[in-house]
Scaffold this motif. Structure first.
Motif, PDB file in Angstrom:
ATOM      1  N   PRO A 158     -22.208 -26.073  13.825  1.00  0.00           N
ATOM      2  CA  PRO A 158     -23.626 -25.458  14.069  1.00  0.00           C
ATOM      3  C   PRO A 158     -23.285 -24.117  14.886  1.00  0.00           C
ATOM      4  CG  PRO A 158     -23.928 -27.700  14.096  1.00  0.00           C
ATOM      5  CD  PRO A 158     -22.136 -27.416  13.988  1.00  0.00           C
ATOM      6  N   THR A 159     -22.620 -23.622  15.717  1.00  0.00           N
ATOM      7  CA  THR A 159     -22.112 -22.748  16.240  1.00  0.00           C
ATOM      8  C   THR A 159     -21.451 -21.074  14.824  1.00  0.00           C
ATOM      9  OG1 THR A 159     -21.303 -23.491  18.633  1.00  0.00           O
ATOM     10  CG2 THR A 159     -20.174 -21.301  17.729  1.00  0.00           C
ATOM     11  N   THR A 160     -20.487 -21.844  14.143  1.00  0.00           N
ATOM     12  CA  THR A 160     -19.938 -21.012  12.793  1.00  0.00           C
ATOM     13  C   THR A 160     -21.539 -20.810  11.875  1.00  0.00           C
ATOM     14  OG1 THR A 160     -17.869 -21.812  12.778  1.00  0.00           O
ATOM     15  CG2 THR A 160     -18.453 -20.699  11.070  1.00  0.00           C
ATOM     16  N   ARG A 161     -22.173 -22.023  11.570  1.00  0.00           N
ATOM     17  CA  ARG A 161     -23.215 -21.513   9.956  1.00  0.00           C
ATOM     18  C   ARG A 161     -24.180 -20.533  11.266  1.00  0.00           C
ATOM     19  NH1 ARG A 161     -22.625 -26.974   9.740  1.00  0.00           N
ATOM     20  NH2 ARG A 161     -23.910 -27.771  10.545  1.00  0.00           N
ATOM     21  N   ASN A 162     -24.589 -20.948  12.387  1.00  0.00           N
ATOM     22  CA  ASN A 162     -25.616 -19.701  13.240  1.00  0.00           C
ATOM     23  C   ASN A 162     -25.190 -18.116  12.903  1.00  0.00           C
ATOM     24  OD1 ASN A 162     -26.867 -22.154  13.952  1.00  0.00           O
ATOM     25  ND2 ASN A 162     -26.432 -22.352  15.759  1.00  0.00           N
ATOM     26  N   ALA A 163     -23.721 -18.408  13.425  1.00  0.00           N
ATOM     27  CA  ALA A 163     -23.263 -16.912  13.857  1.00  0.00           C
ATOM     28  C   ALA A 163     -23.079 -16.118  12.865  1.00  0.00           C
ATOM     29  CB  ALA A 163     -22.350 -16.822  14.095  1.00  0.00           C
ATOM     30  N   LEU A 164     -23.221 -16.608  11.665  1.00  0.00           N
ATOM     31  CA  LEU A 164     -23.080 -16.153   9.975  1.00  0.00           C
ATOM     32  C   LEU A 164     -24.122 -16.161   9.775  1.00  0.00           C
ATOM     33  CD1 LEU A 164     -20.344 -18.279   8.168  1.00  0.00           C
ATOM     34  CD2 LEU A 164     -19.465 -15.857   9.001  1.00  0.00           C
ATOM     35  N   LYS A 165     -25.247 -16.736   9.577  1.00  0.00           N
ATOM     36  CA  LYS A 165     -26.522 -16.030   9.789  1.00  0.00           C
ATOM     37  C   LYS A 165     -27.556 -14.676  10.834  1.00  0.00           C
ATOM     38  CE  LYS A 165     -30.801 -16.480   7.757  1.00  0.00           C
ATOM     39  NZ  LYS A 165     -31.619 -16.395   6.172  1.00  0.00           N
ATOM     40  N   ASP A 166     -26.965 -15.086  12.400  1.00  0.00           N
ATOM     41  CA  ASP A 166     -26.777 -14.320  12.993  1.00  0.00           C
ATOM     42  C   ASP A 166     -26.209 -13.765  13.916  1.00  0.00           C
ATOM     43  OD1 ASP A 166     -28.157 -12.787  15.039  1.00  0.00           O
ATOM     44  OD2 ASP A 166     -29.864 -13.695  15.240  1.00  0.00           O
ATOM     45  N   ALA A 167     -25.633 -13.079  13.866  1.00  0.00           N
ATOM     46  CA  ALA A 167     -24.067 -12.883  15.093  1.00  0.00           C
ATOM     47  C   ALA A 167     -24.613 -12.662  16.306  1.00  0.00           C
ATOM     48  CB  ALA A 167     -23.798 -11.965  14.259  1.00  0.00           C
ATOM     49  N   ARG A 168     -25.662 -12.114  17.080  1.00  0.00           N
ATOM     50  CA  ARG A 168     -26.315 -12.371  18.406  1.00  0.00           C
ATOM     51  C   ARG A 168     -25.156 -14.023  18.786  1.00  0.00           C
ATOM     52  NH1 ARG A 168     -32.664 -11.492  18.214  1.00  0.00           N
ATOM     53  NH2 ARG A 168     -31.935 -12.499  16.785  1.00  0.00           N
ATOM     54  N   ALA A 169     -24.724 -13.722  19.792  1.00  0.00           N
ATOM     55  CA  ALA A 169     -24.295 -14.570  20.854  1.00  0.00           C
ATOM     56  C   ALA A 169     -24.231 -14.441  22.113  1.00  0.00           C
ATOM     57  CB  ALA A 169     -23.267 -15.343  20.391  1.00  0.00           C
ATOM     58  N   SER A 170     -23.833 -15.569  23.130  1.00  0.00           N
ATOM     59  CA  SER A 170     -22.822 -14.962  24.501  1.00  0.00           C
ATOM     60  C   SER A 170     -21.737 -17.145  25.015  1.00  0.00           C
ATOM     61  CB  SER A 170     -24.160 -15.274  25.332  1.00  0.00           C
ATOM     62  OG  SER A 170     -25.075 -16.244  25.241  1.00  0.00           O
ATOM     63  N   PHE A 171     -21.401 -16.029  25.178  1.00  0.00           N
ATOM     64  CA  PHE A 171     -20.500 -16.637  26.044  1.00  0.00           C
ATOM     65  C   PHE A 171     -20.149 -16.909  27.667  1.00  0.00           C
ATOM     66  CE2 PHE A 171     -15.310 -17.407  26.153  1.00  0.00           C
ATOM     67  CZ  PHE A 171     -15.693 -18.927  25.986  1.00  0.00           C
ATOM     68  N   THR A 172     -20.185 -18.024  28.255  1.00  0.00           N
ATOM     69  CA  THR A 172     -20.412 -18.236  29.568  1.00  0.00           C
ATOM     70  C   THR A 172     -19.311 -18.743  30.057  1.00  0.00           C
ATOM     71  OG1 THR A 172     -22.357 -18.237  29.466  1.00  0.00           O
ATOM     72  CG2 THR A 172     -21.334 -19.263  31.506  1.00  0.00           C
ATOM     73  N   VAL A 173     -18.327 -18.593  31.073  1.00  0.00           N
ATOM     74  CA  VAL A 173     -17.385 -18.760  31.272  1.00  0.00           C
ATOM     75  C   VAL A 173     -17.402 -19.361  33.492  1.00  0.00           C
ATOM     76  CG1 VAL A 173     -15.538 -18.723  30.127  1.00  0.00           C
ATOM     77  CG2 VAL A 173     -15.733 -16.658  31.492  1.00  0.00           C
ATOM     78  N   SER A 174     -16.494 -19.839  33.703  1.00  0.00           N
ATOM     79  CA  SER A 174     -16.852 -20.433  35.405  1.00  0.00           C
ATOM     80  C   SER A 174     -15.527 -20.455  35.809  1.00  0.00           C
ATOM     81  CB  SER A 174     -17.150 -21.779  36.132  1.00  0.00           C
ATOM     82  OG  SER A 174     -17.425 -22.168  37.221  1.00  0.00           O
ATOM     83  N   GLU A 175     -15.554 -19.874  37.218  1.00  0.00           N
ATOM     84  CA  GLU A 175     -14.088 -20.105  38.220  1.00  0.00           C
ATOM     85  C   GLU A 175     -13.439 -22.063  38.846  1.00  0.00           C
ATOM     86  OE1 GLU A 175     -12.598 -19.132  42.590  1.00  0.00           O
ATOM     87  OE2 GLU A 175     -14.600 -18.312  41.651  1.00  0.00           O
ATOM     88  N   SER A 176     -15.060 -22.764  38.055  1.00  0.00           N
ATOM     89  CA  SER A 176     -14.921 -24.364  38.461  1.00  0.00           C
ATOM     90  C   SER A 176     -13.726 -24.793  37.699  1.00  0.00           C
ATOM     91  CB  SER A 176     -16.582 -25.324  38.395  1.00  0.00           C
ATOM     92  OG  SER A 176     -16.162 -26.202  39.132  1.00  0.00           O
ATOM     93  N   PRO A 177     -13.252 -24.667  36.809  1.00  0.00           N
ATOM     94  CA  PRO A 177     -12.257 -25.033  35.475  1.00  0.00           C
ATOM     95  C   PRO A 177     -10.884 -24.757  35.922  1.00  0.00           C
ATOM     96  CG  PRO A 177     -13.939 -24.842  34.572  1.00  0.00           C
ATOM     97  CD  PRO A 177     -14.375 -24.182  35.702  1.00  0.00           C
ATOM     98  N   ILE A 178     -10.540 -24.041  36.545  1.00  0.00           N
ATOM     99  CA  ILE A 178      -9.523 -23.353  37.269  1.00  0.00           C
ATOM    100  C   ILE A 178      -8.761 -23.644  38.606  1.00  0.00           C
ATOM    101  CG2 ILE A 178      -8.809 -20.683  37.956  1.00  0.00           C
ATOM    102  CD1 ILE A 178     -10.822 -19.241  36.029  1.00  0.00           C
TER     103      ILE A 178
END
Length: 211
Positions: free
Chosen positions: A95-115
């Motif tokens: 779904p992420t790809t299909r969503n982006a091809l329809k509406d490119a607006r997005a956000s991406f989150t990362v955390s220090e915790s997994p490091i």
């Protein structure tokens, strides 16, 4: 005799260590220390360069535009040579790809915790977290930028090279418009996209392996 026993112990320990690293999917090179918290642009770049996965959110076409978050692998470049732009290898079956091809607006989150450098609760302000907001754009197939992105992705995620060709995997990047960083008390830090992209956060002379 004692020397032979000692050498045998060293041999078996070395063999064990190499075996663990060879079979660990999460073994990767990390810088030893993170940037000074007052250098907020470097802190943001460090979070992106040292993480290998995060949560990518798009606007769902199946749920009337509701936010849809998805755990995805990513890379911003070769180890120690990241450019701060997250690249993704996404299938059109998701779904992420299909969503982006329809509406490119997005956000991406990362955390220090997994490091592994933060031992407190992930929501604690001293445990850094970063959200990049922008447009999730597919790269032109066969372009130089796509080749650079693939090299960055496959270096950190070699398993990707064996993913099914018939699943229509495509290379995307996040074109960053806004940056939200919390790396200490006092609320979100102000960072412009230009400051973020120009920052150099990696001390390439100091590395270690973490799993």
């Amino acid at each position: 005799m004692e020397l032979q026993v000692r050498l045998r112990q060293i041999f078996f320990f070395s063999f064990f260590l190499l075996t663990v690293l060879e079979h660990s999917y999460s073994a990767r090179i990390l810088t030893i220390s993170k940037p000074d918290r007052h250098d907020v642009a470097a802190s943001a770049r460090w979070l992106v360069s040292q993480n290998i996965w995060g949560v990518l959110s798009t606007l769902s076409i199946e749920h009337q535009g509701a936010p849809f978050g998805n755990v995805v692998s990513f890379s911003d470049g070769l180890p120690g040579k990241g450019n701060g732009i997250p690249f993704f290898y996404l299938t059109s079956l998701d779904p992420t790809t299909r969503n982006a091809l329809k509406d490119a607006r997005a956000s991406f989150t990362v955390s220090e915790s997994p490091i592994g450098t933060c031992k407190r609760d992930p929501m604690d302000p001293t445990c850094s977290k970063l959200t990049l907001t922008g447009k999730l754009l597919q790269l032109d197939e066969g372009s130089e930028e796509e080749e650079v992105a693939k090299k960055a992705l496959f270096t950190k995620h070699p398993e990707m090279m064996d993913w099914p060709k018939g699943h229509d995997f495509r290379v995307f990047k996040l074109e960053i418009i806004n940056i939200f960083l919390i790396n200490w008390y006092g609320g979100a830090k102000s960072i412009s996209v230009d400051e973020y992209l120009r920052s150099k956060s990696i001390d390439q002379s100091r590395f270690l392996f973490m799993t």
